[in-house]
Design an enzyme around this catalytic site. Structure first.
Site, PDB file in Angstrom:
ATOM      1  N   ARG A 246       0.859  -1.177   0.000  1.00  0.00           N
ATOM      2  CA  ARG A 246       0.000   0.000   0.000  1.00  0.00           C
ATOM      3  C   ARG A 246       0.901   1.235   0.000  1.00  0.00           C
ATOM      4  O   ARG A 246       1.345   1.695   1.047  1.00  0.00           O
ATOM      5  CB  ARG A 246      -0.928  -0.018   1.224  1.00  0.00           C
ATOM      6  CG  ARG A 246      -1.673   1.278   1.440  1.00  0.00           C
ATOM      7  CD  ARG A 246      -2.747   1.153   2.498  1.00  0.00           C
ATOM      8  NE  ARG A 246      -2.273   0.626   3.769  1.00  0.00           N
ATOM      9  CZ  ARG A 246      -1.652   1.351   4.703  1.00  0.00           C
ATOM     10  NH1 ARG A 246      -1.378   2.613   4.482  1.00  0.00           N
ATOM     11  NH2 ARG A 246      -1.290   0.802   5.838  1.00  0.00           N
ATOM     12  N   HIS A 250      -3.446   4.573   4.504  1.00  0.00           N
ATOM     13  CA  HIS A 250      -4.522   3.616   4.742  1.00  0.00           C
ATOM     14  C   HIS A 250      -5.860   4.199   4.274  1.00  0.00           C
ATOM     15  O   HIS A 250      -6.648   3.520   3.617  1.00  0.00           O
ATOM     16  CB  HIS A 250      -4.596   3.279   6.228  1.00  0.00           C
ATOM     17  CG  HIS A 250      -5.728   2.378   6.594  1.00  0.00           C
ATOM     18  ND1 HIS A 250      -5.795   1.054   6.191  1.00  0.00           N
ATOM     19  CD2 HIS A 250      -6.853   2.608   7.315  1.00  0.00           C
ATOM     20  CE1 HIS A 250      -6.905   0.515   6.653  1.00  0.00           C
ATOM     21  NE2 HIS A 250      -7.574   1.428   7.337  1.00  0.00           N
ATOM     22  N   TYR A 259       4.180   5.468  11.188  1.00  0.00           N
ATOM     23  CA  TYR A 259       4.485   4.071  11.512  1.00  0.00           C
ATOM     24  C   TYR A 259       5.383   3.363  10.499  1.00  0.00           C
ATOM     25  O   TYR A 259       5.748   2.207  10.705  1.00  0.00           O
ATOM     26  CB  TYR A 259       3.183   3.278  11.704  1.00  0.00           C
ATOM     27  CG  TYR A 259       2.194   3.382  10.553  1.00  0.00           C
ATOM     28  CD1 TYR A 259       2.322   2.587   9.421  1.00  0.00           C
ATOM     29  CD2 TYR A 259       1.124   4.270  10.613  1.00  0.00           C
ATOM     30  CE1 TYR A 259       1.417   2.675   8.381  1.00  0.00           C
ATOM     31  CE2 TYR A 259       0.199   4.359   9.574  1.00  0.00           C
ATOM     32  CZ  TYR A 259       0.352   3.564   8.462  1.00  0.00           C
ATOM     33  OH  TYR A 259      -0.549   3.656   7.432  1.00  0.00           O
TER      34      TYR A 259
END
Length: 345
Positions: A246, A250, A259
């Site tokens: 990805r 998100h 993160y």
């Protein structure tokens, strides 16, 4: 477990390609069409013309390759919230998808000729429901399959395992496609499970498990086509793990920099599925800059027309909130519908 792959990172064929020239061109167009929608949808979201949107940049091949082996009027597609690329390829109108991500009732449901269930937001609930759909198709004697998508994080949910077990026991014609993009929002795959490949989980249910390079359209399409043929022949479900990434956040409200490192994302950008497929076409002498420019103009014109159509949709009526749930309204829904129409509840 070996990873099925047909193209290197630059698109050069590693072995004979089991697709025709027409299929390769159609596949590239489907990839570009999905990417164009994704990029323009994010612009709409930033303009306040779309709700929270889950981009899929970098995962196009994992979705498009599966959708291309399905027939929308015969087979069934059960997508999670990130499978807009699969929905587009499967036949969902762009205007309806725009309305869907506006949470407009006009975007709910699919046209009669497209057997697609609305995007699933809860994690993994679509898997046992897809197993039920596939089992129903088998009981009805239909030459059809169901395909369901889930992320790597979703495979940690109980519904995932219950759905696989049911599909296995009843030889349901089901394709369970796991897009292993490395992250369950902010949790990396290695912190979720100890198996090196999610496809290995298929062994616990006595069904085939295949790991495919999810950024290689040729590989995904080929693997999905074989799994679909197996399912149509009455041989049951297949678990397909598509290794991808990805690249985007998100959702449009996420900050992936909190993160993961930018270097990680940049490394995967070099394995972009669209660049790879374009490289394949160039290597085979099937593509050039003029065709690319014409395709870009065609896709932009299609998107602009879709936005205009979506903008003309009527304002949602209050009672529409209880529609698109059951084929026939249940008593409580019917009472609510009557009440919203001005009648007695």
């Amino acid at each position: 477990m070996d990873t099925v792959r047909y193209l290197d990172d630059d698109g050069k064929p590693l072995r004979d390609i089991p697709l025709s020239e027409e299929e390769l061109l159609a596949g590239y167009r489907a990839l570009r069409r999905a990417r164009h929608f994704d990029e323009r949808a994010l612009v709409l979201q930033r303009q306040g013309r779309l709700g929270v949107y889950p981009p899929f940049r970098g995962q196009e091949a994992a979705q498009v390759g599966v959708a291309l082996c399905l027939e929308p009027s015969r087979d069934w597609l059960l997508p999670s919230y990130r499978e807009t690329a699969a929905a587009i390829t499967f036949g969902m109108p762009l205007s309806k998808l725009i309305l869907s991500w506006r949470a407009d009732p006009a975007g709910w449901g699919a046209p009669p000729e497209v057997n697609m269930v609305q995007f699933y937001i809860p994690i993994a609930t679509q898997v046992p429901q897809a197993a039920g759909v596939a089992h129903a198709l088998r009981l009805q004697g239909k030459d059809a399959v169901a395909a369901v998508f889930i992320g790597d994080g979703g495979t940690s949910e109980g519904d995932f395992h219950e759905g696989l077990n049911f599909a296995s026991v009843f030889d349901a014609p089901l394709l369970v496609v796991v897009q292993n993009n490395g992250w369950a929002i902010s949790v990396p795959t290695q912190k979720q499970m100890k198996v090196q490949r999610i496809a290995l989980k298929a062994q616990g249910y006595g069904i085939p498990g295949v790991t495919v390079d999810g950024n290689d359209l040729v590989a995904v399409w080929t693997v999905a086509r074989k799994a679909a043929a197996r399912a149509r022949a009455g041989e049951g479900p297949t678990l397909i793990e598509a290794l991808t990434y990805r690249v985007a956040p998100h959702t449009s409200s996420d900050d992936p920099g909190r993160y993961r490192t930018e270097d990680e994302a940049e490394a995967w950008k070099k394995r972009d599925p669209i660049d790879r497929m374009r490289g394949c076409l160039l290597h085979l002498g099937l593509w050039d800059e003029e065709k690319e420019r014409a395709l870009s103009e065609e896709l932009e014109a299609e998107f602009v027309a879709a936005v205009e159509e979506a903008d003309k949709a009527s304002e949602p009526r209050p009672w529409e909130i209880v529609e698109q749930v059951y084929a026939e309204m249940q008593p409580d829904q019917q009472a609510a519908w009557n009440y919203l129409h001005g009648g007695e509840a």
